[in-house]
Motif scaffolding. Structure first.
Motif, short mmCIF file in Angstrom:
data_model
loop_
_atom_site.label_atom_id
_atom_site.label_comp_id
_atom_site.label_asym_id
_atom_site.label_seq_id
_atom_site.Cartn_x
_atom_site.Cartn_y
_atom_site.Cartn_z
N MET A 272 0.86 -1.04 -0.06
CA MET A 272 -0.10 -0.01 -0.08
C MET A 272 0.78 1.34 -0.13
O MET A 272 1.65 1.40 0.98
N PRO A 273 0.60 2.04 -0.88
CA PRO A 273 1.66 3.30 -1.09
C PRO A 273 1.31 4.18 0.26
O PRO A 273 0.14 4.31 1.00
N GLU A 274 2.43 5.05 0.45
CA GLU A 274 2.35 5.72 1.71
C GLU A 274 1.38 7.12 1.73
O GLU A 274 0.69 7.35 2.57
N ALA A 275 1.07 7.55 0.38
CA ALA A 275 0.17 8.69 0.05
C ALA A 275 -1.33 8.04 0.69
O ALA A 275 -2.08 8.90 1.07
N LEU A 276 -1.51 6.80 0.17
CA LEU A 276 -2.68 6.38 0.51
C LEU A 276 -3.24 6.10 2.01
O LEU A 276 -3.91 6.67 2.58
N ILE A 277 -1.81 5.70 2.74
CA ILE A 277 -2.01 5.71 4.31
C ILE A 277 -1.99 6.97 4.94
O ILE A 277 -3.10 7.34 5.70
N VAL A 278 -1.59 7.78 4.24
CA VAL A 278 -1.52 9.26 4.85
C VAL A 278 -2.88 9.89 4.59
O VAL A 278 -3.28 10.70 5.43
N GLY A 279 -3.34 9.60 3.39
CA GLY A 279 -4.65 10.08 3.16
C GLY A 279 -5.77 9.72 4.02
O GLY A 279 -6.74 10.21 4.37
N VAL A 280 -5.71 8.25 4.33
CA VAL A 280 -6.60 7.69 5.17
C VAL A 280 -6.74 8.21 6.47
O VAL A 280 -7.66 8.61 7.29
N VAL A 281 -5.37 8.28 7.08
CA VAL A 281 -5.05 8.75 8.34
C VAL A 281 -5.66 10.41 8.60
O VAL A 281 -6.18 10.37 9.45
N ARG A 282 -5.49 11.11 7.37
CA ARG A 282 -5.58 12.56 7.66
C ARG A 282 -7.23 12.66 7.74
O ARG A 282 -7.93 13.30 8.52
N GLN A 283 -7.74 11.79 6.84
CA GLN A 283 -9.37 11.95 6.82
C GLN A 283 -9.94 11.25 8.19
O GLN A 283 -10.84 11.78 8.60
N ALA A 284 -9.25 10.43 8.71
CA ALA A 284 -9.77 10.12 10.10
C ALA A 284 -9.68 11.07 10.94
O ALA A 284 -10.53 11.38 11.97
N LEU A 285 -8.45 11.62 11.16
CA LEU A 285 -8.17 12.72 12.12
C LEU A 285 -9.25 13.91 12.01
O LEU A 285 -9.79 14.53 12.84
N GLU A 286 -9.31 14.23 10.63
CA GLU A 286 -10.27 15.28 10.29
C GLU A 286 -11.77 14.99 10.92
O GLU A 286 -12.41 15.87 11.28
N THR A 287 -12.26 13.65 10.54
CA THR A 287 -13.49 13.21 10.75
C THR A 287 -13.63 13.30 12.47
O THR A 287 -14.74 13.73 12.99
N ALA A 288 -12.53 13.07 13.04
CA ALA A 288 -12.41 12.69 14.51
C ALA A 288 -12.72 14.45 15.03
O ALA A 288 -13.23 14.46 16.07
N ILE A 289 -11.93 15.18 14.76
CA ILE A 289 -12.04 16.47 14.83
C ILE A 289 -13.42 16.99 14.61
O ILE A 289 -13.76 17.69 15.47
N MET A 290 -13.83 17.06 13.41
CA MET A 290 -15.09 17.50 13.06
C MET A 290 -16.37 17.01 14.02
O MET A 290 -17.08 17.80 14.59
#
Length: 89
Positions: free
Chosen positions: A1-19
């Motif tokens: 799995m590419p690093e960009a995909l992992i970073v994207g998923v983690v970023r989306q998860a953090l944004e969702t948790a904050i929101m």
């Protein structure tokens, strides 16, 4: 799995948790500031007086925003599951 995909998923998860948590945090902050001002003006220093209104405000906002929170988290989870084959590669 590419690093960009992992970073994207983690970023989306953090944004969702904050929101999702932001409305409750703001309610607790506003209630805490108002109670602190009230305690300063009246010279009443009681820990319970500071805790109960904050807890009630957080619970009230949670009760009001629960359907929205559920929709956001369900959408995030469904998107995550839908894209699972993409993550496995």
């Amino acid at each position: 799995m590419p690093e960009a995909l992992i970073v994207g998923v983690v970023r989306q998860a953090l944004e969702t948790a904050i929101m999702v948590s932001l409305p409750m945090l703001i309610a607790g902050l506003v209630a805490g500031v108002l109670v602190s001002i009230f305690q300063t003006v009246t010279s009443i220093q009681d820990n319970v007086l500071g805790f109960i209104p904050r807890a009630a405000a957080i619970f009230g906002v949670f009760a009001l925003t629960f359907p929205w929170v559920l929709r956001v988290l369900t959408g995030f989870s469904a998107d995550l599951i839908r894209r699972l084959p993409e993550y496995i590669r």
